[in-house]
Design an enzyme around this catalytic site. Structure first.
Site, PDB file in Angstrom:
ATOM      1  CD  GLU A 238      35.054  42.601  37.684  1.00 40.69           C
ATOM      2  OE1 GLU A 238      34.241  42.255  37.872  1.00 40.69           O
ATOM      3  OE2 GLU A 238      35.758  43.376  37.246  1.00 40.69           O
TER       4      GLU A 238
ATOM      5  CB  VAL B 182      45.614  41.346  37.736  1.00 38.03           C
ATOM      6  CG1 VAL B 182      44.891  42.511  36.565  1.00 38.03           C
ATOM      7  CG2 VAL B 182      46.991  40.610  37.425  1.00 38.03           C
ATOM      8  CB  SER B 183      44.162  46.547  38.969  1.00 33.81           C
ATOM      9  OG  SER B 183      43.442  46.493  37.630  1.00 33.81           O
ATOM     10  CG  ASP B 184      41.594  43.891  35.986  1.00 36.01           C
ATOM     11  OD1 ASP B 184      42.221  43.698  36.558  1.00 36.01           O
ATOM     12  OD2 ASP B 184      41.081  43.855  34.450  1.00 36.01           O
ATOM     13  CB  CYS B 185      42.430  39.553  38.734  1.00 38.35           C
ATOM     14  SG  CYS B 185      42.829  39.722  36.750  1.00 38.35           S
TER      15      CYS B 185
END
Ligand SMILES: CC(C)=CCC[C@@H](C)[C@H]1CC[C@@]2(C)C3=C(CC[C@]12C)[C@@]1(C)CC[C@H](O)C(C)(C)[C@@H]1CC3
Length: 743
Positions: free
Chosen positions: A477, A471-474
């Site tokens: 982050e 997942v891009s934002d996982c």
């Protein structure tokens, strides 16, 4: 009291049939309970499962942890702390409490409920595959559903805060019945009355019709076609399923297989009775084919388009009866089956999410029989989705929030000056770092091109490495949290430079031509595919879209990386960031806001967007758009200093004020204003005073409104946000303005 007759069903559940003339009132109901001192959460490298201990010996050998008690709603015994006078003292108290919830592998967990359409898939799949359902589960699931039944009309909605719908009511009614609830239980009577008022189960959306046909309560003719033949389309075809949003194609895959087989559970006394209960007319008088497109207005969030209706008509009237040859069917089923096996192999049967998981269980049962390893392993994996809380047992939206919440927790602590180097927090942070290290995905999928998977080596997923979806934002982050900790004195370098480069390489693959980033993959198909959205209850689900939240996470990860590693792929990073920022600027609305897709709603997206702008030095001082964004928030600050918007913001696309300010959203806005460099301190101080005022003596905050959303219409809980974001906001305040008393 009415007399009951107990029938033992094939799955071991005792089913109480009330003798027809009996009646009971709510006050007479004594639901069975489980002993809450016997539940334990086991976390094995992030795989979380709940266990109900049977013997006193087991109870003695496996004591209940503070986290268990907290999640179960039992007293934790955590002490009251000195009343905090400053922001940092408040953050310290909050972290004292929150750190007690960290699990042995280093991650945090929580309930991830909200959607009310997940348990039905699971319980129907269990029932039709003859999976034994532990009595403690049956009790707990019923208790949860009764606790979440809407008080005003006795129904259930799409999610726990939503108004009752046919989908929610019919499906959860079925769950309660399959788990032994009595049809004459007054709560069931009420739910049934509402269902009948709404036209009965024939008015449910596609997924309801699908599951009820699997159960043998509807005829398959009521289900709009789900042809596996679509998987045979060449890749260049604009509507080929590999181009769809990953969740849609992951659901479509097993669903098309099961539809093609027209699997139906053989009729038994209970399903025969459900045939009488769920409809407004006798079952044998219903023309199921005529109800393919029936849907109650309450469920019809995204009405089917004329394009889809025409395609469905052609499939039902021309394709299926005349053109769908046995050879083609066999080929399509064989290929879908192969793709399903690849999904199972690449996730060790954990599967992408709790909708496709139970469907895979059923598909394996159909194809390989009840004793197959695949069926056994799927049955075990169903445990990963279940969660126990004070109200009962529910099904989480994923197999947990492990990576996501742990990454944010680290970042929140990092925002508090002095915390990371404080001996008090070092073991907690080191554990969290160890967890993220363990969860980075180390290999691409086997045959990733064949099964249309995006590269994943170096990525992090939302939950665990086993689930294994980039997942891009996982990824962003997590790599940010890792870089922040590893560049702080006193922390080990667990994730090598090479592995950090791999994460950055993945992030650099996530950008769309628009400059924005999506969730799991870059967009593969046109927005026009929304014309084929057949789910009815969700909006914007067919393809990946751009999201300010995901885009920001990528930008901030890349910016931090560039600072720490100034020579690696700098030109690519610069180009990425520039395009991403252009996208963020472009999607700001004229009123200064950004629409959020994964948290509720404008407060969430505004925080991210302003963080992205701040990362490239665009702030209140030098930017008209940032000033506009700040004004949007300042105009909506409530009397008590907080902010609050309801989930209606997500549905309608317009700000909908909550009647009460919300601690989480207030923290989001404070972070947004501080990122923006908002020049006045008073609104932020007032907001933080409000949040500190709601903090309990032991450092915790209590649960308020639901925090998250997906697909515009379904809400989902992020209970750890009430710790993470206030801690971050308080820390940021102390960092920027000093740790001073706020009044
Ligand atoms: C309609 C279907 C298939 C329902 C199953 C539920 C899933 C689709 C939902 C549940 C949790 C969910 C909202 C999630 C996401 C996508 C959709 C999910 C998986 C992502 C990963 C998208 C990107 C977001 O920024 C964020 C990381 C917060 C979420 C996390 C949860």
């Amino acid at each position: 009291m009415a007399r009951t007759e107990a029938t033992k069903l094939s799955n071991g559940i005792i089913h109480n049939e009330k003798v027809p003339n009996g009646s009971v009132t709510v006050s007479e109901i004594h639901d069975e309970k489980t002993d809450y001192t016997r539940w334990r959460l086991l976390d094995e490298r992030g795989r979380q499962t709940w266990h109900y201990l049977q013997t006193d010996e087991e109870v003695e050998q496996w004591p209940q942890s503070t986290a268990d008690k907290y999640h179960l709603g039992l007293p934790t015994g955590l002490p009251n702390l000195p009343p905090p006078r400053t922001p940092l003292a408040s953050a310290h108290n909050a972290l004292t409490f929150f750190s007690a919830l960290q699990l042995p592998p280093g991650n945090w967990a929580c309930e991830y409920g909200g959607p009310l359409f997940l348990l039905p898939g699971l319980v129907i799949a269990w029932y039709v595959t003859q999976t034994p359902i532990p009595p403690a589960y049956a009790i707990q699931i019923k208790n949860y559903l009764f606790a979440r039944q809407n008080a005003e009309d006795g129904g259930w909605g799409l999610h726990i805060e939503g108004e009752s719908s046919v989908f929610g009511t019919a499906m959860n009614y079925v769950v309660c019945r399959l788990l032994g609830a009595d049809a004459e239980d007054p709560r069931m009577v009420r739910a049934r009355a509402l269902l009948h008022e709404l036209g009965g189960a024939v008015n449910g959306p596609h997924w309801a019709k699908f599951w009820l046909s699997v159960l043998g309560v509807c005829e398959w003719e009521i289900v709009n076609p789900v042809p596996p033949e679509l998987w045979l389309l060449p890749d260049w075809v604009p509507i080929a399923p590999w181009r769809w949003w990953i969740h849609m194609r992951a659901v479509f895959l097993p669903m098309s297989f099961i539809w093609s087989r027209r699997f139906s559970h053989p009729l038994d006394p209970l399903t025969r009775s459900l045939r009488d209960e769920l409809f407004t007319q006798p079952h044998n008088s219903i023309n199921f084919a005529a109800h393919r497109n029936s849907i109650s207005p309450r469920d019809n969030y995204h009405p089917k388009t004329w394009v889809l209706n025409t395609i469905n008509w052609l499939l039902v009237n021309i394709w299926n009866p005349y053109l769908r040859s046995a050879r083609l069917v066999q080929k399509a089923e064989a290929w879908t089956w192969k793709l399903m096996q690849m999904e199972d192999a690449n996730t060790d049967f954990a599967n992408l999410a709790p909708v496709n998981g139970p469907m895979h269980l059923l598909a394996c049962y159909i194809e390989e029989g009840p004793d197959a390893y695949s069926v056994k392993r799927h049955r075990e994996r169903m445990e990963d989705f279940l969660w126990v809380k004070d109200e009962g047992m529910l099904m989480n939206g994923t197999n947990g929030v492990q990576n996501w919440d742990t990454s944010f927790a680290i970042q929140a602590v990092m925002a508090c000056p002095g915390f990371a180097t404080d001996e008090r927090w070092r073991p907690m942070l080191t554990k969290a770092l160890e967890f993220l290290e363990d969860q980075q995905i180390r290999e691409d999928c086997v045959d990733q091109e064949v099964c249309y998977r995006h590269p994943r080596k170096g990525a992090w997923g939302f939950s665990t490495r086993e689930q294994g979806y980039t997942v891009s934002d996982c990824t962003s982050e997590a790599v940010k949290a890792v870089m922040q900790l590893q560049s702080t004195p006193g922390y080990p370098t667990l994730v090598s430079d090479e592995r950090i480069h791999e994460a950055i390489d993945i992030i650099l693959t996530m950008q769309n031509p628009s400059g924005g980033c999506s969730s799991y993959e870059p967009t593969r198909g046109s927005e026009y595919l929304e014309y084929l959205n057949a789910a009815e209850v969700f909006g914007r689900i067919m393809v990946e879209y751009d999201y300010p939240e995901c885009t920001t996470a990528c930008v901030t990860a890349l910016m931090l990386f560039k600072k720490l590693y100034p020579t690696y792929r700098t030109a690519d990073i610069d180009a990425f960031v520039e395009r991403a920022l252009a996208y963020i600027r472009r999607v700001q609305r004229p009123d200064g806001s950004w629409y959020g897709s994964w948290g509720i709603c404008f407060t969430y997206a505004g925080m991210f967007a302003l963080e992205a702008l701040a990362a490239v030095g665009e702030t209140y001082e030098n930017s008209e758009r940032v000033r506009r964004a700040c004004k949007f928030f300042i105009d909506r600050q409530m009397e008590d200093g907080g902010w609050g918007e309801t989930y209606r913001s997500c549905e309608t696309g317009e700000w909908c004020n909550h009647e009460r300010s919300q601690v989480v959203q207030t923290a989001w806005v404070c972070i947004a204003l501080m990122e923006a460099g908002f020049p006045e301190q008073e609104p932020i101080r007032k907001a933080l005073r409000m949040a500190m005022g709601r903090q309990r003596a032991n450092g915790e905050w209590l649960q308020e409104g639901i925090e998250g959303v997906f697909n515009k219409s379904c809400m989902i809980s992020y209970p750890n946000y009430k710790f993470i974001f206030p801690i971050k906001a308080l820390g940021m305040y102390a960092e920027r303005y000093g740790d001073i008393e706020l009044d």
